[in-house]
Scaffold this motif. Structure first.
Motif: not given
Length: 236
Positions: A96, A98-104
Motif C-alpha cells: 500500500t 498513502f496518497r492524499e489522505g488515503r491508503t491505496i
C-alpha cells in the motif's frame, strides 16, 4: 601511625564493596575479579532478504522464489553447508501507499529472509568478501545484521574464568597483607557476569547492486570473552 593507616584501610574497604568483616571470631574478605580474553572471530553471520511487489501474489512469489534460489546457488557454489542456511521470515501481503489522505493498494508483496553463517574466515580471509561481491550483484537484494563471532568459545571462557579468579585472589592477598593477615581458604565463589561482546562490523545496512563491492577489505577486529567473579576468602 601504622595503626591509623590500617584503620583507614578498613573504613575504605567497608564502603568500596571489598569488605573485611569479623563474624564468630573469623575474619573474611569479599572481592571481585574480571577476566577478559581477546579472540579473533572465525565466523560471520548475516541476514539476506529479497522482496518484490507485483500485480498478483503469485507473480510476487515467483520473483522472490527465483531470486532466493539464485542466492542459494551462490551459497552452495561457495561451499556453504545446508545446516548453515535457514529461513527466518516468509511473508505475502498487500502493498500500500498513502496518497492524499488515503491508503491505496498498489499490488501484492512477497518477501523471504534467510540467515547465513560463513565459517573459517580466518584461514580463508577472501571467502566472505568474495561471497558479498556475488550476492550484492543481485539487484535489490538486502543484507542486514552482519555480525562476527567465534564458533567455539569454551576454551576462551575457561581462560577468562581463570583470569577472573586470579585477579580476585591477587586483590585478597594484597588486602590481607595490609591487614597483617593471610588467606586461609576460599569460602564462596559466585559468578557475577559471563558474557561475550560481539563486534558488529556492519549492522542494519542494505547493500544494493549500485554499490561497488569488488575485493572489499573487511576488518573483523577482536571479540571480548569476559567473566566476572565474586569470591569470599577466610583470613587467618
Amino acid at each position: 601511625m601504622i595503626k591509623k593507616m590500617l584503620a583507614g584501610i578498613f573504613i575504605i574497604l567497608a564502603f568500596s564493596g571489598c569488605s573485611v568483616r569479623v563474624k564468630d571470631n573469623q575474619s573474611t574478605i569479599t572481592v571481585s575479579g574480571i577476566g577478559t580474553v581477546l579472540v579473533k572471530p572465525d565466523m560471520v553471520q548475516m541476514n539476506i532478504s529479497y522482496s518484490h511487489t507485483a500485480r498478483t501474489t503469485r507473480e510476487a512469489k515467483s520473483e522472490v522464489d527465483r531470486r532466493i534460489q539464485q542466492i542459494l546457488d551462490i551459497l552452495k557454489d561457495s561451499n556453504i553447508e545446508d545446516k548453515d542456511i535457514r529461513t527466518v521470515s516468509l511473508s505475502y501481503d498487500v502493498a500500500t501507499e498513502f496518497r492524499e489522505g488515503r491508503t491505496i493498494i498498489t499490488g501484492q508483496r512477497a518477501q523471504q529472509t534467510i540467515i547465513v553463517s560463513v565459517n573459517d574466515i580466518i584461514n580463508n580471509s577472501d571467502r566472505f568478501p568474495a561471497l558479498l561481491d556475488r550476492i550484492t550483484a543481485i539487484d535489490r537484494v538486502v543484507i542486514r545484521n552482519i555480525t562476527f563471532d567465534t564458533e567455539n568459545k569454551t576454551e576462551f571462557f575457561i581462560q577468562s574464568r581463570e583470569l577472573a579468579f586470579e585477579k580476585a585472589l591477587e586483590k585478597a592477598n594484597q588486602y590481607a597483607e595490609l591487614s597483617g593477615l593471610k588467606i586461609a581458604k576460599v569460602l564462596t565463589v559466585s559468578e557475577e557476569r559471563n558474557r561475550d561482546a560481539f563486534l558488529l562490523t556492519q549492522s542494519n545496512v542494505a547493500y544494493e547492486r549500485a554499490m561497488p563491492m569488488t575485493s572489499l577489505s573487511i576488518p573483523t577486529g577482536e571479540q571480548e570473552v569476559t567473566t566476572e567473579v565474586r569470591v569470599t576468602f577466610l583470613l587467618k
